[in-house]
Design a protein around this motif. Structure first.
Motif, PDB file in Angstrom:
ATOM      1  N   GLU A 100       0.821  -1.211   0.000  1.00  9.47           N
ATOM      2  CA  GLU A 100       0.000   0.000   0.000  1.00  9.47           C
ATOM      3  C   GLU A 100       0.858   1.266   0.000  1.00  9.47           C
ATOM      4  O   GLU A 100       0.318   2.377   0.054  1.00  9.47           O
ATOM      5  CB  GLU A 100      -0.916   0.020   1.232  1.00  9.47           C
ATOM      6  N   LEU A 101       2.169   1.133  -0.069  1.00  8.93           N
ATOM      7  CA  LEU A 101       3.061   2.285   0.036  1.00  8.93           C
ATOM      8  C   LEU A 101       2.746   3.396  -0.970  1.00  8.93           C
ATOM      9  O   LEU A 101       2.709   4.575  -0.592  1.00  8.93           O
ATOM     10  CB  LEU A 101       4.513   1.819  -0.104  1.00  8.93           C
ATOM     11  N   PRO A 102       2.508   3.096  -2.261  1.00 11.98           N
ATOM     12  CA  PRO A 102       2.193   4.193  -3.190  1.00 11.98           C
ATOM     13  C   PRO A 102       0.940   4.969  -2.798  1.00 11.98           C
ATOM     14  O   PRO A 102       0.902   6.193  -2.912  1.00 11.98           O
ATOM     15  CB  PRO A 102       2.010   3.473  -4.535  1.00 11.98           C
ATOM     16  N   VAL A 103      -0.077   4.249  -2.338  1.00 12.57           N
ATOM     17  CA  VAL A 103      -1.315   4.921  -1.924  1.00 12.57           C
ATOM     18  C   VAL A 103      -1.053   5.816  -0.721  1.00 12.57           C
ATOM     19  O   VAL A 103      -1.559   6.944  -0.648  1.00 12.57           O
ATOM     20  CB  VAL A 103      -2.406   3.884  -1.607  1.00 12.57           C
ATOM     21  N   ALA A 104      -0.253   5.337   0.228  1.00 14.42           N
ATOM     22  CA  ALA A 104       0.066   6.145   1.403  1.00 14.42           C
ATOM     23  C   ALA A 104       0.808   7.419   1.003  1.00 14.42           C
ATOM     24  O   ALA A 104       0.520   8.509   1.536  1.00 14.42           O
ATOM     25  CB  ALA A 104       0.902   5.327   2.387  1.00 14.42           C
ATOM     26  N   LEU A 105       1.736   7.314   0.070  1.00 14.39           N
ATOM     27  CA  LEU A 105       2.478   8.496  -0.376  1.00 14.39           C
ATOM     28  C   LEU A 105       1.564   9.498  -1.068  1.00 14.39           C
ATOM     29  O   LEU A 105       1.677  10.714  -0.856  1.00 14.39           O
ATOM     30  CB  LEU A 105       3.610   8.078  -1.314  1.00 14.39           C
ATOM     31  N   VAL A 106       0.674   9.007  -1.894  1.00 14.23           N
ATOM     32  CA  VAL A 106      -0.260   9.897  -2.586  1.00 14.23           C
ATOM     33  C   VAL A 106      -1.149  10.621  -1.578  1.00 14.23           C
ATOM     34  O   VAL A 106      -1.402  11.828  -1.702  1.00 14.23           O
ATOM     35  CB  VAL A 106      -1.110   9.095  -3.591  1.00 14.23           C
ATOM     36  N   ILE A 107      -1.632   9.911  -0.568  1.00 17.36           N
ATOM     37  CA  ILE A 107      -2.483  10.540   0.440  1.00 17.36           C
ATOM     38  C   ILE A 107      -1.713  11.612   1.198  1.00 17.36           C
ATOM     39  O   ILE A 107      -2.236  12.701   1.475  1.00 17.36           O
ATOM     40  CB  ILE A 107      -3.037   9.466   1.404  1.00 17.36           C
ATOM     41  N   LEU A 108      -0.457  11.348   1.538  1.00 13.67           N
ATOM     42  CA  LEU A 108       0.348  12.341   2.240  1.00 13.67           C
ATOM     43  C   LEU A 108       0.529  13.608   1.399  1.00 13.67           C
ATOM     44  O   LEU A 108       0.486  14.724   1.922  1.00 13.67           O
ATOM     45  CB  LEU A 108       1.716  11.743   2.600  1.00 13.67           C
ATOM     46  N   VAL A 109       0.717  13.409   0.096  1.00 15.10           N
ATOM     47  CA  VAL A 109       0.872  14.569  -0.792  1.00 15.10           C
ATOM     48  C   VAL A 109      -0.440  15.334  -0.909  1.00 15.10           C
ATOM     49  O   VAL A 109      -0.465  16.567  -0.880  1.00 15.10           O
ATOM     50  CB  VAL A 109       1.376  14.118  -2.174  1.00 15.10           C
ATOM     51  N   LEU A 110      -1.550  14.619  -1.022  1.00 13.64           N
ATOM     52  CA  LEU A 110      -2.850  15.286  -1.128  1.00 13.64           C
ATOM     53  C   LEU A 110      -3.184  16.073   0.137  1.00 13.64           C
ATOM     54  O   LEU A 110      -3.835  17.123   0.071  1.00 13.64           O
ATOM     55  CB  LEU A 110      -3.945  14.246  -1.408  1.00 13.64           C
ATOM     56  N   LEU A 111      -2.751  15.561   1.277  1.00 19.04           N
ATOM     57  CA  LEU A 111      -2.984  16.271   2.535  1.00 19.04           C
ATOM     58  C   LEU A 111      -2.062  17.473   2.696  1.00 19.04           C
ATOM     59  O   LEU A 111      -2.263  18.285   3.610  1.00 19.04           O
ATOM     60  CB  LEU A 111      -2.810  15.314   3.714  1.00 19.04           C
ATOM     61  N   GLY A 112      -1.050  17.567   1.856  1.00 16.93           N
ATOM     62  CA  GLY A 112      -0.120  18.681   1.934  1.00 16.93           C
ATOM     63  C   GLY A 112       0.975  18.503   2.969  1.00 16.93           C
ATOM     64  O   GLY A 112       1.689  19.459   3.289  1.00 16.93           O
ATOM     65  N   TRP A 113       1.131  17.294   3.488  1.00 19.83           N
ATOM     66  CA  TRP A 113       2.145  17.044   4.521  1.00 19.83           C
ATOM     67  C   TRP A 113       3.538  16.919   3.902  1.00 19.83           C
ATOM     68  O   TRP A 113       4.524  17.234   4.565  1.00 19.83           O
ATOM     69  CB  TRP A 113       1.799  15.793   5.304  1.00 19.83           C
ATOM     70  N   VAL A 114       3.614  16.410   2.685  1.00 17.85           N
ATOM     71  CA  VAL A 114       4.890  16.301   1.985  1.00 17.85           C
ATOM     72  C   VAL A 114       4.663  16.694   0.533  1.00 17.85           C
ATOM     73  O   VAL A 114       3.525  16.820   0.068  1.00 17.85           O
ATOM     74  CB  VAL A 114       5.475  14.869   2.053  1.00 17.85           C
ATOM     75  N   THR A 115       5.742  16.871  -0.190  1.00 19.83           N
ATOM     76  CA  THR A 115       5.673  17.166  -1.619  1.00 19.83           C
ATOM     77  C   THR A 115       6.448  16.084  -2.377  1.00 19.83           C
ATOM     78  O   THR A 115       7.318  15.406  -1.794  1.00 19.83           O
ATOM     79  CB  THR A 115       6.288  18.540  -1.931  1.00 19.83           C
TER      80      THR A 115
END
Length: 250
Positions: free
Chosen positions: A177-192
């Protein structure tokens, strides 16, 4: 004014009751679908367990068999497996019921992003379980069979084997699930996406640490988890760049 307040409270109460009725309906449909799949799979429970045991039996000496150390385990262990398989098979239906409940309260953009994320998460979890069954388990059991001391026979209990395999499936399913987790973090604005690229080295170290914790203590199984996760991390960066809010976008 009092009447307005009463009408407002009544409207809120009516909406709450409507939401509870809808939640009850969705839960009943979800449970009904799960039970329907389980009823179909229960007669096949022993065959399912035989299929699940193939990666281990294929690596043992000819004529080797699994054992049952508890009186009721020959009955309850296949039933437990049938339930787990039913849960995985009916997961799209369960997620659909959850989606149908929360979707009316989402904005159009949230709906457009959430559905692909749910579908991707489900597909990646299935892919992780398939990878574990066809690639990882044969490698793990080959290693364990090779390190078994001379004169010692591997006589694995059927319940312990099921727990071990389910733990491996869960570990690989969640890891994928790592790609999905990264996408969610980017959508939340926590990382770029740029930060994800900068942290690639730290991520690789963390991935190997996770692989060492989740897999048996052999290099092969650790690499079999670490290398796909590194590839999935890169895939997550690419997906995150595609969905990241553009600078200056409203």
């Amino acid at each position: 004014m009092a009447n307005d307040a009463t009408d407002g409270d009544g409207e809120i109460g009516s909406r709450l009751i409507a939401h509870l009725v809808e939640l009850r309906s969705r839960l009943l449909r979800a449970i009904g679908g799960l039970l329907a799949v389980l009823i179909v799979l229960l007669p096949l429970a022993n065959k399912l367990y035989g299929w699940l045991a193939l990666p281990l039996l294929a690596k043992l000496p000819p004529g080797s068999r699994l054992i049952a150390t508890q009186v009721a385990s020959p009955f309850f262990t296949p039933m437990k497996l049938a339930f787990c398989v039913a849960l995985m098979v009916s997961m799209p239906w369960l997620l659909y019921q959850a989606w149908a409940f929360v979707a009316p309260g989402l904005y159009k953009r949230e709906k457009r992003l959430a559905l692909p994320l749910l579908a991707s998460a489900l597909a990646l979890f299935y892919a992780g379980c398939a990878f574990a069954y066809f690639i990882v388990l044969p490698a793990v059991f080959t290693f364990l069979n090779n390190v078994t001391p001379p004169g010692v026979a591997m006589m694995t209990d059927i319940s312990a084997y099921l727990d071990f395999v389910l733990a491996i499936f869960l570990a690989f399913g969640i890891s994928f699930e790592l790609p999905v987790a990264l996408v969610i973090l980017v959508l939340l604005g926590w990382v770029t996406p740029a930060q994800l690229r900068e942290w690639r080295g730290y991520a690789i170290v963390g991935i190997f640490f996770v692989a060492a914790v989740l897999t048996p203590p052999d290099v092969v199984s650790q690499l079999l988890l670490a290398l796909p996760m590194i590839a999935l991390y890169e895939l997550g960066i690419i997906a995150a760049r595609m969905v990241a809010p553009k600078p200056g976008a409203a």
